[in-house]
Design an enzyme around this catalytic site. Structure first.
Site, PDB file in Angstrom:
ATOM      1  CB  SER A   1      -4.244  -6.446   7.096  1.00 21.25           C
ATOM      2  OG  SER A   1      -3.882  -5.325   7.868  1.00 21.25           O
TER       3      SER A   1
ATOM      4  NE  ARG B   1      -1.895   2.570  13.501  1.00 18.07           N
ATOM      5  CZ  ARG B   1      -1.125   1.885  12.676  1.00 18.07           C
ATOM      6  NH1 ARG B   1       0.164   2.206  12.556  1.00 18.07           N
ATOM      7  NH2 ARG B   1      -1.605   0.882  11.975  1.00 18.07           N
TER       8      ARG B   1
ATOM      9  CG  ASP C   1      -4.949   1.953  12.792  1.00 17.97           C
ATOM     10  OD1 ASP C   1      -4.942   2.213  14.016  1.00 17.97           O
ATOM     11  OD2 ASP C   1      -4.689   0.826  12.336  1.00 17.97           O
TER      12      ASP C   1
ATOM     13  CG  ASP D   1      -2.055  -0.951   1.163  1.00 13.55           C
ATOM     14  OD1 ASP D   1      -2.398  -1.385   0.044  1.00 13.55           O
ATOM     15  OD2 ASP D   1      -2.599  -1.297   2.229  1.00 13.55           O
TER      16      ASP D   1
HETATM   17  N1  ARG Z   1      -8.476  -3.240  15.386  1.00 12.96           N
HETATM   18  C1  ARG Z   1      -7.220  -2.806  15.913  1.00 12.96           C
HETATM   19  C2  ARG Z   1      -7.298  -1.384  16.385  1.00 12.96           C
HETATM   20  O1  ARG Z   1      -8.168  -0.695  15.971  1.00 12.96           O
HETATM   21  C3  ARG Z   1      -6.059  -3.053  14.953  1.00 12.96           C
HETATM   22  C4  ARG Z   1      -6.130  -2.347  13.635  1.00 12.96           C
HETATM   23  C5  ARG Z   1      -4.886  -2.480  12.737  1.00 12.96           C
HETATM   24  N2  ARG Z   1      -4.615  -3.835  12.383  1.00 12.96           N
HETATM   25  C6  ARG Z   1      -4.131  -4.277  11.206  1.00 12.96           C
HETATM   26  N3  ARG Z   1      -3.943  -5.541  11.098  1.00 12.96           N
HETATM   27  N4  ARG Z   1      -3.904  -3.496  10.192  1.00 12.96           N
HETATM   28  O2  ARG Z   1      -6.523  -0.929  17.191  1.00 12.96           O
END
Ligand code: ARG
Length: 423
Positions: A180, A100, A129, A20
């Site tokens: 992912s 994040r 995210d 990506d």
């Molecule tokens: N659901 C989790 C959160 O919101 C993880 C999201 C990211 N995970 C990923 N495999 N891209 O914190």
């Protein structure tokens, strides 16, 4: 060139080196006419990160940077999360959510340094995210535009691979995994593929940090975690920096299969989704921290703090790290941790972690008061008076209910939802 996109001079792109964000480099250049600087933040994800630097430049970035923020991540984000026993919906230690705001802050810092007018990230338009990145960037760098290519383009994986081929991009050769994955010191999140079917158990192949039941050691392992004001500082008597301590916990707890989480989670954007995590160190450290708090904090503080803990976790999940409320709660939490110093023995065995011993110079547990053995100093004779007054409100309410029933007779008691005083 797409005329609808505004012109942007320079973009700092959060770069993982995956498909990506690799495709995002030429895509942003074409769509926004911008120069790209990539930023890869090391928060403890596995895999070789320096390779991402080369790849970014090969794929058309003017500059590429790597920041090691593991120590900062552990001290500024994970330590408060431990103090708050932070578990979203009671189960998820917020591994992705905690990283994040740190990555967003790093994007804003680098944008300032290189004079960029925008930042970019590889989040989709369906997850949490994007909320966390966008809100943090809007808060810390309101002059910056946020570009989210994956949210803007209409490409699936096949389209992206075709785009990469057509643009001669260098992408990491990964086997065609349907999953992912997001990883950092605090845990690993796996989404997509077969995991989207919440009715079926997660396939074994998604796990990497936690051992399969067939590999679980038959014998339990005990280890001692020492805390200083709510922060773990020693494992089995050995002082460790926060990063090493967490890594060591991940390995030791993961070997016993501790840390697998299978959760139907409520996202900020309104979606319920099945999420799978591996967070062995986080679960073990939170278990230990809770056990120590139970020893040193008084009952009313524990009960009140549980509500603060929950709210703190929600704020982290909802992308509100940089908020006055989160900071105020952190202040409260810090003050509760002054006495959370001591040691906890954990037992790791067959997928579970349990606190089996705890001690502290600030312990509120008085053996002399609690013992059923000889030498108890607890004044049992006073219990009678205490219990009498303690139960008095209920005694009065019950007597009132009995009298009211007698007045209304049988009729009243048969009516559904009878207008009778309770108790
Ligand atoms: N659901 C989790 C959160 O919101 C993880 C999201 C990211 N995970 C990923 N495999 N891209 O914190």
């Amino acid at each position: 060139m797409n005329q609808e996109k505004p012109r942007v001079k320079k973009v700092v792109l959060a770069y993982s080196g995956g498909l990506d964000t690799s495709v995002a480099i030429p895509w942003i250049r074409e769509q926004y006419g911008a120069e790209i600087v990539t930023l890869t933040v090391d928060v403890g994800q596995q895999g070789e990160l320096t390779g991402a630097l080369d790849r970014a430049r090969k794929n058309g970035a003017a500059d590429s940077r790597l920041l090691d923020r593991k120590d900062l991540f552990a001290r500024e984000f994970l330590a408060p999360a431990i103090q708050a026993n932070a578990l979203y919906e009671g189960v998820y230690p917020l591994s992705t959510a905690l990283a994040r705001p740190l990555i967003a802050r790093s994007l804003v810092e680098v944008a300032q340094e290189v004079g960029a007018d925008a930042v970019a990230h590889g989040c989709t338009g369906k997850g949490n995210d994007q909320v966390r990145f966008d809100v943090a960037v809007h808060t810390l760098g309101p002059h910056l535009r946020v570009i989210a290519p994956v949210r803007e383009w209409n490409m699936n994986r096949t389209d992206e691979l075709e785009y990469a081929r057509a643009h001669g991009l260098s992408v990491r050769v990964t086997p065609d995994s349907p999953y992912s994955v997001d990883e950092n010191l605090w845990g690993r999140s796996i989404e997509g593929g077969a995991l989207e079917h919440a009715d079926r158990a997660a396939p074994e192949e998604v796990f990497d940090w936690t051992s399969h039941p067939s590999e679980w050691p038959a014998a339990p392992e005990t280890l001692t975690v020492e805390f200083d004001r709510g922060v773990p500082v020693r494992l089995d008597g050995v002082a460790l920096d926060p990063v090493s301590l967490i890594l060591s916990m991940n390995r030791r707890a993961g070997a016993h299969g501790v840390g697998r989480i299978d959760h139907v989670e409520d996202r900020v954007v309104g979606i319920k989704s099945r999420e799978t995590y591996e967070c062995p160190g986080a679960l073990a450290l939170i278990e230990a921290h809770r056990a120590l708090e139970a020893l040193v904090l008084p009952r009313d503080l524990l009960s009140f703090k549980a509500g603060v803990d929950r709210r703190f976790g929600e704020l982290v999940y909802e992308g509100l790290w940089f908020s006055p409320l989160r900071e105020a709660l952190a202040g409260f939490l810090r003050s509760t941790q002054e006495v959370v110093t001591g040691s906890v023995t954990l037992r790791l065995h067959q997928g579970s972690v349990r606190a089996v011993g705890r001690s502290s110079e600030y312990s509120l547990l008085s053996h002399e008061l609690a013992t059923y053995g000889h030498g108890s100093s607890f004044p049992q004779e006073l219990a009678v008076g205490f219990i009498h007054l303690y139960g008095l409100p209920n005694q009065l309410a019950h007597a009132r209910a009995v009298a009211a029933r007698a007045r209304l007779g049988e009729e009243g008691t048969r009516a559904p939802g009878a207008v009778l005083p309770t108790a």
